[in-house]
Design a protein around this motif. Structure first.
Motif, PDB file in Angstrom:
ATOM      1  N   THR A   1      73.124  28.513  -7.288  1.00  0.00           N
ATOM      2  CA  THR A   1      73.445  29.770  -7.964  1.00  0.00           C
ATOM      3  C   THR A   1      73.518  30.938  -6.982  1.00  0.00           C
ATOM      4  O   THR A   1      74.223  31.909  -7.242  1.00  0.00           O
ATOM      5  N   LEU A   2      72.816  30.838  -5.857  1.00  0.00           N
ATOM      6  CA  LEU A   2      72.820  31.925  -4.875  1.00  0.00           C
ATOM      7  C   LEU A   2      74.160  32.059  -4.154  1.00  0.00           C
ATOM      8  O   LEU A   2      74.498  33.128  -3.652  1.00  0.00           O
TER       9      LEU A   2
ATOM     10  N   ARG B   1      69.092  37.732  -1.610  1.00  0.00           N
ATOM     11  CA  ARG B   1      69.470  36.320  -1.794  1.00  0.00           C
ATOM     12  C   ARG B   1      68.756  35.429  -0.773  1.00  0.00           C
ATOM     13  O   ARG B   1      68.378  34.298  -1.093  1.00  0.00           O
TER      14      ARG B   1
ATOM     15  N   GLU C   1      68.862  26.159  -8.027  1.00  0.00           N
ATOM     16  CA  GLU C   1      68.581  27.558  -7.686  1.00  0.00           C
ATOM     17  C   GLU C   1      69.371  27.972  -6.453  1.00  0.00           C
ATOM     18  O   GLU C   1      69.896  29.089  -6.385  1.00  0.00           O
TER      19      GLU C   1
ATOM     20  N   ARG D   1      67.663  24.573   2.051  1.00  0.00           N
ATOM     21  CA  ARG D   1      67.382  26.011   2.138  1.00  0.00           C
ATOM     22  C   ARG D   1      68.049  26.621   3.376  1.00  0.00           C
ATOM     23  O   ARG D   1      68.622  27.702   3.323  1.00  0.00           O
TER      24      ARG D   1
ATOM     25  N   ALA E   1      63.267  29.152  -3.263  1.00  0.00           N
ATOM     26  CA  ALA E   1      63.836  28.224  -4.255  1.00  0.00           C
ATOM     27  C   ALA E   1      63.131  26.878  -4.215  1.00  0.00           C
ATOM     28  O   ALA E   1      62.753  26.379  -3.149  1.00  0.00           O
ATOM     29  N   ASN E   2      62.973  26.288  -5.400  1.00  0.00           N
ATOM     30  CA  ASN E   2      62.341  24.970  -5.514  1.00  0.00           C
ATOM     31  C   ASN E   2      63.345  23.867  -5.799  1.00  0.00           C
ATOM     32  O   ASN E   2      63.042  22.704  -5.593  1.00  0.00           O
ATOM     33  N   SER E   3      64.539  24.233  -6.287  1.00  0.00           N
ATOM     34  CA  SER E   3      65.516  23.204  -6.646  1.00  0.00           C
ATOM     35  C   SER E   3      66.876  23.532  -6.043  1.00  0.00           C
ATOM     36  O   SER E   3      67.173  24.683  -5.702  1.00  0.00           O
TER      37      SER E   3
ATOM     38  N   ASP F   1      66.965  19.514 -12.112  1.00  0.00           N
ATOM     39  CA  ASP F   1      67.509  19.738 -10.765  1.00  0.00           C
ATOM     40  C   ASP F   1      66.736  18.932  -9.729  1.00  0.00           C
ATOM     41  O   ASP F   1      65.556  18.638  -9.900  1.00  0.00           O
TER      42      ASP F   1
ATOM     43  N   ARG G   1      65.278  34.784  -1.948  1.00  0.00           N
ATOM     44  CA  ARG G   1      65.286  33.826  -3.052  1.00  0.00           C
ATOM     45  C   ARG G   1      65.631  32.419  -2.580  1.00  0.00           C
ATOM     46  O   ARG G   1      65.155  31.440  -3.146  1.00  0.00           O
TER      47      ARG G   1
END
Length: 135
Positions: free
Chosen positions: A50-51, A35, A47, A11, A42-44, A3, A38
């Motif tokens: 998916t949220l 969410r 990620e 973000r 998230a780093n990628s 990713d 998260r």
């Protein structure tokens, strides 16, 4: 392929989408808070994706009140520019008519036709914009 690393812009975009989902009733508060936490951890980009994967992101963005506000502001600006151009063009035509009348004695008021025609166009532009502003 791994990713892509997520940056602040990604973000924030995901956080905005989640906020719109909350505001439009797609997420309960507890799930939104989970969410959102998260999203900022998230780093990628995977990620982040998916949220919001189960949310109608296009619909959320389409119904964003900031989008409507920006569209109305652009429409008002466009109508103002059209009106100012109309007034400037009308003054120019009146000035030409006056110069020709004083210089050659021809006093037929020809500017009425382009001013009237262009004025119909301006009215046709301004009325719908003002109707949407008030609604």
């Amino acid at each position: 392929m791994p990713d892509i690393r997520a940056g602040d812009r990604e973000r924030e975009r995901t956080a905005t989408d989640l906020g719109q989902a909350l505001a439009q009733g797609y997420l309960p508060m507890a799930e939104y808070e989970d969410r959102l936490g998260r999203a900022f951890a998230a780093n990628s980009t995977g990620e982040l994706d998916t949220l919001v994967a189960d949310l109608p992101v296009a619909r959320l963005r389409h119904h964003d009140p900031r989008r409507r506000t920006a569209q109305l502001r652009a429409a008002r600006l466009s109508a103002r520019i059209h009106l100012v151009a109309y007034l400037a063009g009308s003054l120019l035509m009146l000035g030409i008519w006056l110069a020709v009348g004083l210089g050659g004695g021809a006093w037929y008021f020809w500017p009425v036709w382009p001013i009237l025609g262009w004025g119909i166009g301006v009215v046709g532009h301004v009325i719908p914009v003002m109707a949407h502003v008030r609604s």
